[in-house]
Scaffold this motif. Structure first.
Motif, PDB file in Angstrom:
ATOM      1  N   TRP A  35       0.830  -1.202   0.000  1.00  0.00           N
ATOM      2  CA  TRP A  35       0.000   0.000   0.000  1.00  0.00           C
ATOM      3  C   TRP A  35       0.870   1.260   0.000  1.00  0.00           C
ATOM      4  CZ3 TRP A  35      -5.510   0.601   0.856  1.00  0.00           C
ATOM      5  CH2 TRP A  35      -6.220  -0.606   0.814  1.00  0.00           C
ATOM      6  N   SER A  36       0.324   2.320  -0.552  1.00  0.00           N
ATOM      7  CA  SER A  36       0.949   3.643  -0.500  1.00  0.00           C
ATOM      8  C   SER A  36       0.145   4.498   0.471  1.00  0.00           C
ATOM      9  CB  SER A  36       0.955   4.299  -1.887  1.00  0.00           C
ATOM     10  OG  SER A  36       1.315   5.672  -1.796  1.00  0.00           O
ATOM     11  N   VAL A  37       0.788   4.944   1.545  1.00  0.00           N
ATOM     12  CA  VAL A  37       0.132   5.796   2.534  1.00  0.00           C
ATOM     13  C   VAL A  37       0.888   7.109   2.622  1.00  0.00           C
ATOM     14  CG1 VAL A  37      -0.682   6.027   4.907  1.00  0.00           C
ATOM     15  CG2 VAL A  37      -0.601   3.758   3.832  1.00  0.00           C
ATOM     16  N   GLU A  38       0.215   8.177   2.246  1.00  0.00           N
ATOM     17  CA  GLU A  38       0.831   9.503   2.265  1.00  0.00           C
ATOM     18  C   GLU A  38       0.271  10.316   3.436  1.00  0.00           C
ATOM     19  OE1 GLU A  38       0.802  13.729  -0.221  1.00  0.00           O
ATOM     20  OE2 GLU A  38       0.002  11.898  -1.148  1.00  0.00           O
ATOM     21  N   ILE A  39       1.171  10.920   4.198  1.00  0.00           N
ATOM     22  CA  ILE A  39       0.766  11.849   5.255  1.00  0.00           C
ATOM     23  C   ILE A  39       1.264  13.237   4.895  1.00  0.00           C
ATOM     24  CG2 ILE A  39       0.876  12.439   7.704  1.00  0.00           C
ATOM     25  CD1 ILE A  39       1.511   9.539   8.326  1.00  0.00           C
ATOM     26  N   LEU A  40       0.337  14.148   4.678  1.00  0.00           N
ATOM     27  CA  LEU A  40       0.687  15.552   4.463  1.00  0.00           C
ATOM     28  C   LEU A  40       0.446  16.286   5.780  1.00  0.00           C
ATOM     29  CD1 LEU A  40       1.375  18.010   2.628  1.00  0.00           C
ATOM     30  CD2 LEU A  40      -1.093  18.222   2.219  1.00  0.00           C
ATOM     31  N   ALA A  41       1.457  16.983   6.272  1.00  0.00           N
ATOM     32  CA  ALA A  41       1.352  17.721   7.524  1.00  0.00           C
ATOM     33  C   ALA A  41       1.631  19.189   7.251  1.00  0.00           C
ATOM     34  CB  ALA A  41       2.328  17.165   8.559  1.00  0.00           C
ATOM     35  N   THR A  42       0.678  20.045   7.574  1.00  0.00           N
ATOM     36  CA  THR A  42       0.818  21.466   7.260  1.00  0.00           C
ATOM     37  C   THR A  42       0.592  22.329   8.496  1.00  0.00           C
ATOM     38  OG1 THR A  42      -1.524  21.861   6.720  1.00  0.00           O
ATOM     39  CG2 THR A  42      -0.108  21.007   4.951  1.00  0.00           C
TER      40      THR A  42
END
Length: 283
Positions: A132-139
C-alpha cells in the motif's frame, strides 16, 4: 492602546483566521514583546506603525507566528488514534483495495507530534499495509514550527508527554539531551507551510483529515468557511477528526458527527440513513 490592538486583531484575522477578543490585549503585549525588542521599535505602537506601512511582509508573518498557539504532544487525546486504528483503517483497507492508496492530511500540525504519532501507528500496522501507498501531508501556518517538525528533534519533556517508553526506544535515538525520530518515519511525512484560509484545490483529496484544536481560535464565519472547504477536500467516504471539545454541529451542512464514534465526523451524504417507518393502512 485599543486602536493598536484593533489593528493587530484585524491583521491576525485577515492573515490566519485567528480571532482575539478585546480581553486578550495582555496576550498580544506578552507574546509580541520579544519581536518588539528584536525590531527595536517603540512598543506595540511602534510595531503597529511598521505594519501599517505595508512594506514589511516578513514582520506580518512574524506577528502571526508569535500569536499562534502551538500546544501539542504525542498521541494527544488517545481516542482519535484508537479510532483510527480500530475504525478508520479497517474501513479504508477494504474500501481502497483497488487503488491501495490512502491519503491523510494533518492540518495545523504544529511541531509534528500528531503526524509522527500517526506514522508510528501505521508502522505498527505494517503487516496489514504491505503493498500500500500511505501519504501523510502535515501542514501548518507557522514556518518555524514546520521546520521544527521537519527536523524531528524533541526535548526530554516533549517525548515524555504522551509517548510510551516502548515507542520512544523503538522510534527515537538519543542525541545528548534531545531525541531524534528515525529517518524511516520522517520519510513517510511531507511537511509544508499552508494557511487554512488558502485554496485547498492544489492539495488534492484526502481519505482522512485531522484538524484538531485549531478552529477554536477562529470566529464563527471563519469556522464555517474552513469546514466547508475541508468537506470538499474529503473523499466521499472519508473521515474528519476534530478535537475533543469541537464539533461540526451548527457550523456546516456538509458534515455530521459519526453515529457511533466520538471525535469522527463524516460527510452528510455518507451518513447511514435512518430506517423508514412502514405505515399500515387499514383495509
Amino acid at each position: 492602546m485599543n486602536s493598536d490592538f484593533d489593528v493587530l486583531r484585524q491583521l491576525l484575522n485577515r492573515r490566519s483566521g485567528l480571532s482575539l477578543d478585546a480581553e486578550k490585549a495582555y496576550l498580544a503585549e506578552s507574546r509580541l514583546q520579544p519581536l518588539v525588542q528584536q525590531l527595536g521599535v517603540a512598543g506595540l505602537g511602534g510595531l503597529v506603525k511598521l505594519l501599517l506601512s505595508g512594506s514589511h511582509e516578513d514582520v506580518e508573518r512574524d506577528v502571526v507566528e508569535a500569536m499562534t498557539t502551538n500546544e501539542t504532544f504525542f498521541f494527544r487525546d488517545r481516542v482519535p488514534f484508537d479510532n483510527f486504528r480500530k475504525v478508520i483503517l479497517p474501513h479504508l483497507l477494504q474500501a481502497r483495495q483497488d487503488s491501495r492508496k490512502i491519503r491523510i492530511w494533518c492540518a495545523a500540525c504544529s511541531s509534528g507530534q500528531e503526524p509522527y504519532s500517526l506514522a508510528m501507528l501505521l508502522d505498527e500496522e505494517a503487516h496489514r499495509l504491505a503493498g500500500w501507498s500511505v501519504e501523510i501531508l502535515a501542514t501548518d501556518l507557522s514556518r518555524s514550527v514546520v521546520n521544527t517538525a521537519r527536523q524531528g528533534i524533541y526535548t526530554q519533556f516533549e517525548v515524555q508527554r504522551g509517548l510510551p517508553i516502548s515507542q520512544l526506544l523503538r522510534y527515537f535515538r538519543q542525541e545528548g539531551e534531545r531525541w531524534r525520530i528515525n529517518e524511516h518515519l520522517q520519510s513517510r511525512i511531507r511537511f509544508t507551510e499552508f494557511n487554512l484560509l488558502s485554496d485547498y484545490a492544489p492539495l488534492g483529496r484526502f481519505d482522512v483529515i485531522f484538524c484538531r484544536n485549531v478552529l477554536i481560535y477562529f470566529d464563527v464565519p471563519t469556522k464555517k468557511e474552513v469546514l466547508d472547504r475541508m468537506a470538499k477536500a474529503l473523499a466521499p467516504d472519508g473521515f474528519f477528526i476534530m478535537g475533543a471539545a469541537e464539533t461540526v454541529i451548527g457550523l456546516t451542512d456538509a458534515m455530521v458527527p459519526h453515529p457511533e464514534h466520538r471525535s469522527i465526523s463524516i460527510l452528510r451524504a455518507a451518513a447511514p440513513k435512518p430506517p423508514q417507518r412502514l405505515t399500515l393502512v387499514a383495509s
